[in-house]
Design a protein around this motif. Structure first.
Motif, short mmCIF file in Angstrom:
data_model
loop_
_atom_site.label_atom_id
_atom_site.label_comp_id
_atom_site.label_asym_id
_atom_site.label_seq_id
_atom_site.Cartn_x
_atom_site.Cartn_y
_atom_site.Cartn_z
N LYS A 491 0.76 -1.32 -0.01
CA LYS A 491 0.02 -0.06 -0.14
C LYS A 491 0.76 1.59 -0.05
O LYS A 491 0.37 2.17 0.06
CB LYS A 491 -1.06 0.10 1.34
CG LYS A 491 -2.10 -1.21 1.12
CD LYS A 491 -2.67 -1.16 2.38
CE LYS A 491 -3.84 -2.09 2.40
NZ LYS A 491 -5.09 -2.09 3.41
N ALA A 492 2.23 1.16 -0.23
CA ALA A 492 3.14 2.29 -0.17
C ALA A 492 2.81 3.07 -1.44
O ALA A 492 2.63 2.76 -2.26
CB ALA A 492 4.59 1.75 -0.05
N VAL A 493 2.94 4.52 -1.12
CA VAL A 493 2.69 5.45 -2.38
C VAL A 493 3.82 6.15 -2.63
O VAL A 493 4.88 6.44 -1.58
CB VAL A 493 1.59 6.42 -2.23
CG1 VAL A 493 0.22 5.58 -1.87
CG2 VAL A 493 1.89 7.35 -0.85
N LEU A 494 3.89 6.51 -3.73
CA LEU A 494 5.37 7.41 -4.27
C LEU A 494 4.63 8.56 -4.77
O LEU A 494 4.16 8.17 -6.23
CB LEU A 494 6.08 6.89 -5.04
CG LEU A 494 7.30 7.47 -5.90
CD1 LEU A 494 8.33 8.28 -5.04
CD2 LEU A 494 8.25 6.54 -6.69
N ARG A 495 4.63 9.68 -4.41
CA ARG A 495 4.09 10.93 -5.05
C ARG A 495 4.99 11.88 -5.06
O ARG A 495 5.31 12.67 -4.28
CB ARG A 495 2.80 11.35 -4.36
CG ARG A 495 1.72 10.19 -4.55
CD ARG A 495 0.45 10.50 -3.80
NE ARG A 495 -0.50 9.57 -4.13
CZ ARG A 495 -1.61 9.06 -3.20
NH1 ARG A 495 -1.67 9.85 -2.09
NH2 ARG A 495 -2.51 8.14 -3.36
N GLY A 496 5.36 12.25 -6.19
CA GLY A 496 6.06 13.50 -6.58
C GLY A 496 7.76 13.06 -6.41
O GLY A 496 8.07 12.19 -5.79
N GLY A 497 8.45 14.13 -6.96
CA GLY A 497 10.00 13.69 -6.85
C GLY A 497 10.47 12.96 -7.70
O GLY A 497 10.02 12.52 -8.71
N ALA A 516 0.39 14.24 -10.15
CA ALA A 516 1.35 14.78 -9.59
C ALA A 516 2.71 14.36 -10.44
O ALA A 516 2.86 12.86 -10.41
CB ALA A 516 1.71 14.37 -8.21
N VAL A 517 3.53 15.07 -10.96
CA VAL A 517 4.79 14.57 -11.62
C VAL A 517 5.76 13.80 -10.91
O VAL A 517 6.27 14.34 -9.98
CB VAL A 517 5.46 15.77 -12.34
CG1 VAL A 517 6.60 15.13 -13.05
CG2 VAL A 517 4.50 16.63 -13.18
N THR A 518 5.91 12.47 -11.28
CA THR A 518 6.79 11.66 -10.42
C THR A 518 7.71 11.13 -11.52
O THR A 518 7.44 10.60 -12.55
CB THR A 518 6.21 10.60 -9.79
OG1 THR A 518 5.01 11.21 -9.30
CG2 THR A 518 7.26 9.93 -8.64
N VAL A 519 9.08 11.20 -11.36
CA VAL A 519 10.00 10.75 -12.22
C VAL A 519 10.74 9.33 -11.74
O VAL A 519 11.21 9.36 -10.62
CB VAL A 519 11.29 11.72 -12.77
CG1 VAL A 519 12.22 11.23 -13.51
CG2 VAL A 519 10.49 13.00 -13.22
N LEU A 520 10.77 8.18 -12.62
CA LEU A 520 11.55 7.04 -12.31
C LEU A 520 12.32 6.88 -13.32
O LEU A 520 12.06 6.68 -14.51
CB LEU A 520 10.45 5.93 -12.11
CG LEU A 520 9.25 6.04 -11.27
CD1 LEU A 520 8.46 4.57 -11.34
CD2 LEU A 520 9.45 6.17 -9.93
#
Length: 571
Positions: A491-497, A516-520
């Motif tokens: 359930k972990a979220v990655l938002r932004g960055g 939200a812009v998120t770059v991987l």
């Protein structure tokens, strides 16, 4: 008038005349010829026909078949016989239908001798592991194992038994994993404790196949018990030289001193700097810095602060508006080594240009060698001396080993240029030769360190190996990892960055409905996976980008054949 009859008396064919032609049938043990033509089955006989009956002689046969196993370790021999049979003609009373067959006069079997079989094996180059008792049995017929090689005996590998921490068992080192967030304290050993023990193995034994060829066993795995910081080796045992936290680092057993704080790091404690492990049972408060020569464990939060470690960084609660770096030593080693290589190439080029100018007659060899070299350096590489000054400050502040010694030689040479003190070109050549030897022989420290964290926000994280997010995720955070970044909570979220991991990013939920812009980012050899990814998620493989336009699930992206491959399903 009676029917005609045929018969055999005293081995001679007789014919008794009559109305109905007699029938001659050919049985076992004889050959029959009528008027010179061989009869295969049966024939009607006339009075004037010339009938010749010949008893058969069947030559015996001895059959010997050999089967060598694929690895040439076993030889099976199969022996069978067909007997020698000599027939004679059997008398028959005259009759209209006569079956002519032979009677066995003599029957025998000529068997192989053991010597013949052994000679046969030798002819086939089979010389090792001959089983004479089995050969004697084979003489009578049947299938037997008549030769068997000696298999190589595998060695017993060295073993290292660890009596602490993550590596309790060398054979199954992945079976034991620290649960960083549920462990209240970290292992501590007293001075003199046995940390590990090496059990010497045994070399294998050479074998031989049935052809007498040697079969070598595999090489024994030879392990070394290596001592690092705070450890001594004696009689194949590793002992703690100090009291502290034990761990295996770069294949060496180490014990690091431990600084334990039962309070927060704040104005009362000031900044914390310690060569060993640091364990903080409180939080790191705003504006403060923690620096460790090895591992940092924070049981509380890190709030607008900085944590730097040569080893792992473990933060059990929240990281807010802070900077974290794990693996500083490795990063410094890589940076210093690159700086030395860069300086070496520059000095080599400067020397080459000096030699060209000399050969063209544009300069003369005089006492101002250093000054001319410095002018070449400044013209070809403007302001590079300032960069060398910064590198000198960096290396002298962080190293006390061969890196420092090598850099001292480089920087001293540069200062001789600047001060016009270099009078001998051979000195420069010798220094360059020494630096070249250092570069060829030096191994960059391979001591990967990890960051383990529950939740982070508005922070910056660097790791020389992995970053693992074990809790609810992270927001607007920049992460750089030399290996991978993993979100272990479903359930972990990655938002932004921005996240950059050389070998891959493995996330649960990326971005948000709000876009939200998120770059991987990873390399072209890496992989990016996410259970859910929202619009404005940007995937990068080195300099090639791919933008997610609509929400997707089961995302898997990688670079192949010159393009980004994105496997996904509509959310």
């Amino acid at each position: 008038m009676q029917e005609a009859k045929i018969g055999i008396q005293s081995g001679q064919f007789i014919y008794i005349d009559g109305e109905k032609k007699p029938l001659l049938k050919v049985g076992e043990g004889v050959e029959v010829y009528v008027n010179g033509v061989k009869v295969e089955s049966q024939i009607f006989i006339n009075k004037d026909d010339i009938v010749k009956i010949i008893p058969k002689i069947i030559e015996g046969k001895r059959n010997l078949n050999i089967n060598v196993s694929q690895d040439a370790m076993e030889v099976y021999l199969e022996v069978s016989y067909e007997p020698y049979i000599e027939y004679e003609i059997e008398d028959k009373e005259p009759r209209n239908e006569l079956l002519v067959e032979g009677k066995i006069k003599h029957k025998s079997i000529k068997k192989f001798t053991a010597d013949e079989i052994e000679r046969f094996l030798r002819e086939k180059k089979i010389i090792y592991g001959i089983k004479k008792e089995e050969i004697l049995k084979a003489v009578e017929g049947g299938k037997y194992l008549v030769a068997e090689g000696r298999r190589a005996r595998d060695p017993e590998d060295d073993k290292i038994i660890y009596y602490f921490g993550e590596k309790h068992n060398e054979e199954d080192e992945n079976a034991f994993r620290i649960d960083y967030f549920n462990r209240n304290t970290y292992e501590y050993v007293e001075k003199g404790s046995v940390l590990a023990e090496k059990l010497e193995g045994k070399d294998g034994m050479i074998g031989f196949d049935v052809y007498g060829r040697p079969v070598k066993p595999r090489k024994r795995s030879i392990l070394k018990l290596l001592a690092g910081t705070g450890c001594n080796i004696l009689d194949n045992k590793a002992f703690a030289a100090i009291s502290g936290m034990p761990e295996v680092k770069a294949d060496r057993i180490c014990v690091y001193e431990v600084l334990r704080l039962n309070s927060d790091v704040d104005i009362k404690t000031g900044n914390i700097s310690f060569d060993g492990n640091i364990e903080i049972f409180g939080s790191v408060k705003e504006g403060f810095k923690v620096k460790s020569g090895n591992k940092v464990i924070v049981h509380g939060d890190v709030l607008e602060a900085e944590v730097i470690a040569n080893g792992d960084v473990i933060i059990k609660k929240n990281l807010i508006s802070s900077n974290v770096m794990a693996g500083l030593n490795q990063l410094n080693n890589e940076r210093a080594f690159e700086k030395i290589k860069e300086a070496y190439e520059i000095l080599k080029n400067v020397l080459s240009m000096y030699s060209q100018l000399l050969s063209l007659g544009k300069i003369k060899m005089d006492k101002n060698i250093g000054q001319v070299l410095y002018l070449i350096l400044e013209s070809k590489y403007p302001n590079k001396m300032k960069d060398f000054d910064k590198t000198n400050e960096f290396i002298t502040s962080n190293f006390k080993n061969e890196i420092l010694n090598c850099w001292k030689s480089i920087y001293s040479l540069l200062l001789e240029f600047k001060d016009n003190m270099l009078k001998d070109l051979d000195k420069m050549k010798n220094i360059l030769k020494e630096i070249e030897g250092f570069i060829e022989g030096f191994e960059v420290l391979n001591c990967p360190s990890n960051v383990y964290i529950s939740y982070c926000q508005n922070s910056k994280i660097f790791s020389s190996n992995d970053v693992e997010i074990l809790g609810k995720g992270c927001y607007n955070t920049d992460i750089v990892a030399k290996n991978v970044v993993k979100f272990l909570n479903e359930k972990a979220v990655l938002r932004g960055g921005r996240i950059f991991a050389q070998n891959g990013v493995f996330a649960s939920e990326v971005g948000s409905n709000a876009g939200a812009v998120t770059v991987l980012k990873t390399t072209k050899q890496g992989i990016i996976e996410a259970k859910v990814a929202y619009q404005n998620t940007i995937l990068q493989f080195d300099d090639i980008s791919y933008k997610i336009e609509n929400p997707v699930k089961n995302l898997k992206a990688y670079f192949k054949n010159g393009e980004v491959i994105v496997e996904k399903m509509k959310l």
